[in-house]
Motif scaffolding. Structure first.
Motif, mmCIF file in Angstrom:
data_model
loop_
_atom_site.group_PDB
_atom_site.id
_atom_site.type_symbol
_atom_site.label_atom_id
_atom_site.label_comp_id
_atom_site.label_asym_id
_atom_site.label_seq_id
_atom_site.Cartn_x
_atom_site.Cartn_y
_atom_site.Cartn_z
ATOM 1 N N LEU A 23 8.700 69.819 -85.552
ATOM 2 C CA LEU A 23 8.885 68.686 -86.449
ATOM 3 C C LEU A 23 8.024 67.492 -86.053
ATOM 4 C CD1 LEU A 23 12.720 68.686 -87.216
ATOM 5 C CD2 LEU A 23 10.838 69.623 -88.560
ATOM 6 N N ALA A 24 7.390 67.555 -84.888
ATOM 7 C CA ALA A 24 6.478 66.477 -84.501
ATOM 8 C C ALA A 24 5.350 66.313 -85.509
ATOM 9 C CB ALA A 24 5.901 66.748 -83.108
ATOM 10 N N ASN A 25 5.030 67.378 -86.246
ATOM 11 C CA ASN A 25 3.951 67.249 -87.227
ATOM 12 C C ASN A 25 4.364 66.396 -88.420
ATOM 13 O OD1 ASN A 25 5.472 68.977 -88.918
ATOM 14 N ND2 ASN A 25 4.463 70.784 -88.042
ATOM 15 N N LYS A 26 5.625 65.969 -88.471
ATOM 16 C CA LYS A 26 6.101 65.045 -89.503
ATOM 17 C C LYS A 26 6.007 63.592 -89.050
ATOM 18 C CE LYS A 26 7.459 68.099 -92.618
ATOM 19 N NZ LYS A 26 6.890 68.118 -93.991
ATOM 20 N N ILE A 27 5.687 63.379 -87.765
ATOM 21 C CA ILE A 27 5.649 62.029 -87.209
ATOM 22 C C ILE A 27 4.222 61.493 -87.298
ATOM 23 C CG2 ILE A 27 6.065 60.626 -85.160
ATOM 24 C CD1 ILE A 27 8.014 62.760 -84.211
ATOM 25 N N PRO A 28 4.019 60.330 -87.914
ATOM 26 C CA PRO A 28 2.662 59.771 -88.030
ATOM 27 C C PRO A 28 2.041 59.470 -86.667
ATOM 28 C CG PRO A 28 4.168 58.688 -89.554
ATOM 29 C CD PRO A 28 5.014 59.529 -88.645
ATOM 30 N N LYS A 29 0.750 59.533 -86.626
ATOM 31 C CA LYS A 29 -0.003 59.354 -85.386
ATOM 32 C C LYS A 29 0.194 57.968 -84.778
ATOM 33 C CE LYS A 29 -4.799 59.606 -83.685
ATOM 34 N NZ LYS A 29 -6.205 59.908 -84.074
ATOM 35 N N ILE A 218 1.350 62.821 -84.922
ATOM 36 C CA ILE A 218 1.454 62.425 -83.520
ATOM 37 C C ILE A 218 0.839 63.478 -82.604
ATOM 38 C CG2 ILE A 218 3.708 63.481 -83.086
ATOM 39 C CD1 ILE A 218 2.559 60.030 -81.837
ATOM 40 N N LEU A 219 0.735 64.720 -83.086
ATOM 41 C CA LEU A 219 0.173 65.791 -82.272
ATOM 42 C C LEU A 219 -1.332 65.649 -82.086
ATOM 43 C CD1 LEU A 219 2.173 68.860 -83.610
ATOM 44 C CD2 LEU A 219 2.681 67.368 -81.682
ATOM 45 N N TYR A 224 -0.243 60.202 -76.508
ATOM 46 C CA TYR A 224 1.069 60.838 -76.585
ATOM 47 C C TYR A 224 1.052 62.206 -75.909
ATOM 48 C CZ TYR A 224 4.996 63.380 -78.598
ATOM 49 O OH TYR A 224 6.123 64.158 -78.757
ATOM 50 N N LEU A 225 0.026 62.996 -76.204
ATOM 51 C CA LEU A 225 -0.058 64.345 -75.636
ATOM 52 C C LEU A 225 -0.188 64.311 -74.115
ATOM 53 C CD1 LEU A 225 -2.365 66.107 -78.252
ATOM 54 C CD2 LEU A 225 0.112 66.316 -78.009
ATOM 55 N N LYS A 226 -0.957 63.345 -73.594
ATOM 56 C CA LYS A 226 -1.125 63.233 -72.151
ATOM 57 C C LYS A 226 0.179 62.847 -71.459
ATOM 58 C CE LYS A 226 -4.613 60.367 -72.099
ATOM 59 N NZ LYS A 226 -5.706 59.488 -71.579
ATOM 60 N N ALA A 227 1.057 62.182 -72.197
ATOM 61 C CA ALA A 227 2.312 61.721 -71.608
ATOM 62 C C ALA A 227 3.408 62.781 -71.623
ATOM 63 C CB ALA A 227 2.808 60.474 -72.350
ATOM 64 N N GLN A 228 3.162 63.937 -72.266
ATOM 65 C CA GLN A 228 4.187 64.969 -72.364
ATOM 66 C C GLN A 228 4.315 65.774 -71.075
ATOM 67 O OE1 GLN A 228 6.212 64.925 -75.227
ATOM 68 N NE2 GLN A 228 4.951 63.092 -75.194
ATOM 69 N N ASN A 229 5.518 66.250 -70.809
ATOM 70 C CA ASN A 229 5.788 67.111 -69.661
ATOM 71 C C ASN A 229 6.730 68.221 -70.119
ATOM 72 O OD1 ASN A 229 6.961 68.264 -67.218
ATOM 73 N ND2 ASN A 229 6.136 66.500 -66.130
ATOM 74 N N LYS A 230 6.240 69.445 -70.136
ATOM 75 C CA LYS A 230 7.011 70.567 -70.675
ATOM 76 C C LYS A 230 8.264 70.880 -69.868
ATOM 77 C CE LYS A 230 4.338 74.155 -68.274
ATOM 78 N NZ LYS A 230 3.500 75.370 -68.443
ATOM 79 N N ASN A 231 8.325 70.416 -68.623
ATOM 80 C CA ASN A 231 9.480 70.722 -67.777
ATOM 81 C C ASN A 231 10.595 69.688 -67.895
ATOM 82 O OD1 ASN A 231 8.260 73.058 -66.610
ATOM 83 N ND2 ASN A 231 7.037 71.727 -65.292
ATOM 84 N N ILE A 236 10.366 60.038 -73.163
ATOM 85 C CA ILE A 236 10.180 58.847 -73.991
ATOM 86 C C ILE A 236 8.728 58.403 -73.877
ATOM 87 C CG2 ILE A 236 10.963 57.352 -72.101
ATOM 88 C CD1 ILE A 236 11.931 55.374 -74.261
ATOM 89 N N TRP A 237 8.172 57.946 -74.984
ATOM 90 C CA TRP A 237 6.792 57.442 -74.987
ATOM 91 C C TRP A 237 6.748 56.224 -75.889
ATOM 92 C CZ3 TRP A 237 3.237 57.352 -79.216
ATOM 93 C CH2 TRP A 237 1.931 56.969 -78.866
ATOM 94 N N VAL A 238 6.184 55.139 -75.371
ATOM 95 C CA VAL A 238 6.032 53.898 -76.134
ATOM 96 C C VAL A 238 4.568 53.531 -76.138
ATOM 97 C CG1 VAL A 238 6.692 51.485 -76.363
ATOM 98 C CG2 VAL A 238 8.335 53.125 -75.438
ATOM 99 N N SER A 239 4.006 53.367 -77.323
ATOM 100 C CA SER A 239 2.590 53.009 -77.454
ATOM 101 C C SER A 239 2.453 51.503 -77.586
ATOM 102 C CB SER A 239 1.991 53.685 -78.686
ATOM 103 O OG SER A 239 0.693 53.210 -78.931
#
Length: 579
Positions: A23-29, A218-219, A224-231, A236-239
């Motif tokens: 559903l991240a593909n529904k979130i604007p960049k 957002i993908l 945003y992508l650099k801030a992700q951690n799969k584990n 949370i990410w704030v731009s």
């Protein structure tokens, strides 16, 4: 419906590895913030069936059940083990708070509504909202549910060009409006809700009926992508935190300070200052971290401010077996006094530029950064030992039958912390002069080389010892004098934390609970404290030094034996504390 909203909110923050169906593909960049929880990770740590057996699980399932039919979380229609998001998006005209939750069975989801006749349709999708509100809407289809809340911008609708577009009355004195705060810019609360509702329906149409091109979601946002951690279980990410801050200020009732706080901070902001955070509920420990990503200019200044390390001599004062905990903080005072005025100038930008330039120059003239940095170097260590009861004198008034009064002195028992505060100084002469002045005023006395501070508003005496460029402050005279002369025991772990961090907090949880037990007199609380004593471990919070224009805060707590993982531990702990 309020309980359904709470249920949905508790489940919505779920995230799985990014893929085309996410559903991240529904979130604007260009959104301002995204919060997520990996539902797949959570259900692996604690199954839905096991959660249903807990007190909280039973309460939720009771709310899900209707009439004679009993429902479980698995029958809620929500894909709990899949991806869900909260995101915040602010435009010139409105601020959106949105929650996206995956749906696996829309019929089951709709059966949760106690008033199905209230379900309506918006932009071709099933929806529910309260007619008297219209600023919050729940919308769903066979794949997802969106809960959206909106708040229109007062500053945007105070512009007369915009007001003409919406047939709103023209504001005659716009300058007065911006300088002293917003009047009621809408003719009625209902009018504001109707305008908000139109924005929300347009946003619903965009999310459900207008697929975002991949490069606009957002993908495709690299930060945003650099801030992700799969584990991580929670992320949370704030731009651009300064932009988010200015959005909040813009809509607050800041009145006469609006020009300074709003226009100044926003127009003079640094480059993007992102924040990312993660929480890990692991097998052996619970961890959380927040990282502040700075631009090169801010990173350079912050690196100078946090360039010092804690005085190694402070380690001679620590005995881990005695303390309830500690807190340390380290800055470079000279660099702070040098860089902070520049940061203020940069923050305010062109607003009051002349005034801020003059103020910065005056501070530079008045303050001798090197001299002050030598007197107070900027490192401090606070040690907490115990809590002690002490009889404290205080003054009150006594009245007779004719309401004449006289001042009398009484005593009361107060719980006083037993502490020690250590400060570094390269030039103690000025500090001694200050204490000598206190002697003249009768507030300070000198006893065998130790200053004693006694003031009527202080519940206890404070002792100060200045020795070998270390200022020792505490309320236990013997400890203030002798604390660094007896054998101390501090582990390698804590030595590294104190030396390598710009700040740290250590809590000896078991010892604190032990002290709390001694002061407790209620049986119900006694049971909870006993559980905590047997099921808690030490907590450590540290702030790193600046590296690669980043600064992070890390929280760690090891799990007590008998707990499978961090999630199971937290749920069990909450259950025990709510009994």
């Amino acid at each position: 419906m309020n309980k359904l909203y709470l249920l949905t909110t508790s489940i919505l923050l779920s995230i799985t590895p990014l893929n085309a169906q996410d559903l991240a593909n529904k979130i604007p960049k260009e959104v301002n913030a995204v919060v997520s929880i990996k539902g797949g990770n959570l259900t692996e740590l604690f199954s839905i069936q096991d959660f249903g057996k807990t007190v909280f699980g039973k309460k939720i399932e009771k709310e899900l059940s209707r009439k004679e039919k009993s429902k479980t979380l698995l029958e809620s229609g929500i894909d709990i083990a899949s991806t869900g998001y909260y995101f915040y998006e602010a435009t010139d005209s409105i601020q959106y708070h949105c929650a996206l939750v995956p749906i696996k069975n829309s019929n089951q989801f709709e059966s949760l509504f106690s008033r199905p006749e209230k379900i309506t349709t918006i932009k071709g999708q099933k929806a529910f909202y309260k007619k008297y509100d219209k600023t919050s809407i729940m919308v769903w289809n066979d794949k997802m549910m969106l809960f959206i809340n909106g708040k229109v911008s007062k500053s945007y609708f105070s512009n007369n060009k915009v007001r003409k577009q919406y047939d709103l009355p023209i504001i005659e004195n716009e300058n007065h409006l911006h300088k002293y705060g917003y009047y009621d810019i809408f003719e009625s609360r209902s009018q504001e809700k109707d305008i908000t509702f139109q924005y929300l329906t347009d946003k619903i149409d965009q999310i459900f009926n207008t697929p975002l091109p991949s490069k606009e979601s957002i993908l495709s946002n690299r930060d945003y992508l650099k801030a992700q951690n799969k584990n991580a279980e929670i992320s949370i990410w704030v731009s651009d935190i300064m932009k988010v801050y200015s959005n909040i200020l813009k809509e607050s009732n800041i009145h006469r300070y609006s020009a300074l706080l709003l226009n100044g901070i926003y127009s003079g902001k640094y480059g993007n200052q992102d924040i990312s955070g993660h929480m890990f509920l692991e097998e052996k420990e619970i961890k959380a971290n927040i990282t502040y990503h700075m631009d090169k200019e801010m990173g350079g200044r912050m690196k100078k401010i946090y360039s010092n390390s804690l005085n190694k001599k402070f380690l001679n004062y620590i005995n881990e077996e005695e303390i309830l905990g500690y807190a340390s903080y380290v800055i470079n005072t000279e660099e702070f006094l040098t860089e902070y005025p520049k940061m203020i100038q940069n923050t305010l930008g062109d607003l009051y530029k002349t005034e801020t330039d003059i103020l910065a120059d005056l501070l530079s003239i008045v303050l001798d950064e090197k001299a002050i940095g030598k007197v107070i170097k900027g490192d401090a260590l606070f040690l907490m030992y115990d809590l002690n009861d002490k009889e404290v004198a205080y003054k009150t008034y006594e009245y007779d039958e004719e309401y004449n009064y006289k001042e009398i002195e009484k005593t009361r028992t107060e719980t006083i912390p037993d502490f020690l505060l250590l400060l570094s100084s390269g030039d103690t002469d000025l500090i001694k002069k200050i204490f000598d002045y206190g002697q003249e005023k009768g507030i300070v006395s000198l006893e065998n080389g130790v200053y004693r501070i006694k003031y009527k508003t202080l519940p206890t005496e404070i002792y100060v010892n200045i020795n070998q460029e270390i200022i020792t402050i505490g309320n236990n005279k013997e400890r203030v004098i002798k604390n660094n002369t007896i054998n101390k025991k501090v582990s390698k772990k804590h030595k590294q934390i104190l030396q390598n961090s710009s700040s740290s907090i250590f809590i000896n949880t078991q010892e604190i609970v032990k002290v709390a037990k001694a002061y407790n007199s209620r049986k119900k609380t006694e049971r909870k404290l006993e559980y905590l004593f047997n099921n808690v471990e030490d907590i450590q919070l540290t702030t790193s030094k600046v590296k690669n224009n980043k600064m992070s805060i890390d929280l760690k707590m090891e799990l007590p034996t008998g707990h499978k993982n961090g999630l199971q531990y937290l749920i069990t702990l909450l259950e025990e504390m709510n009994k």
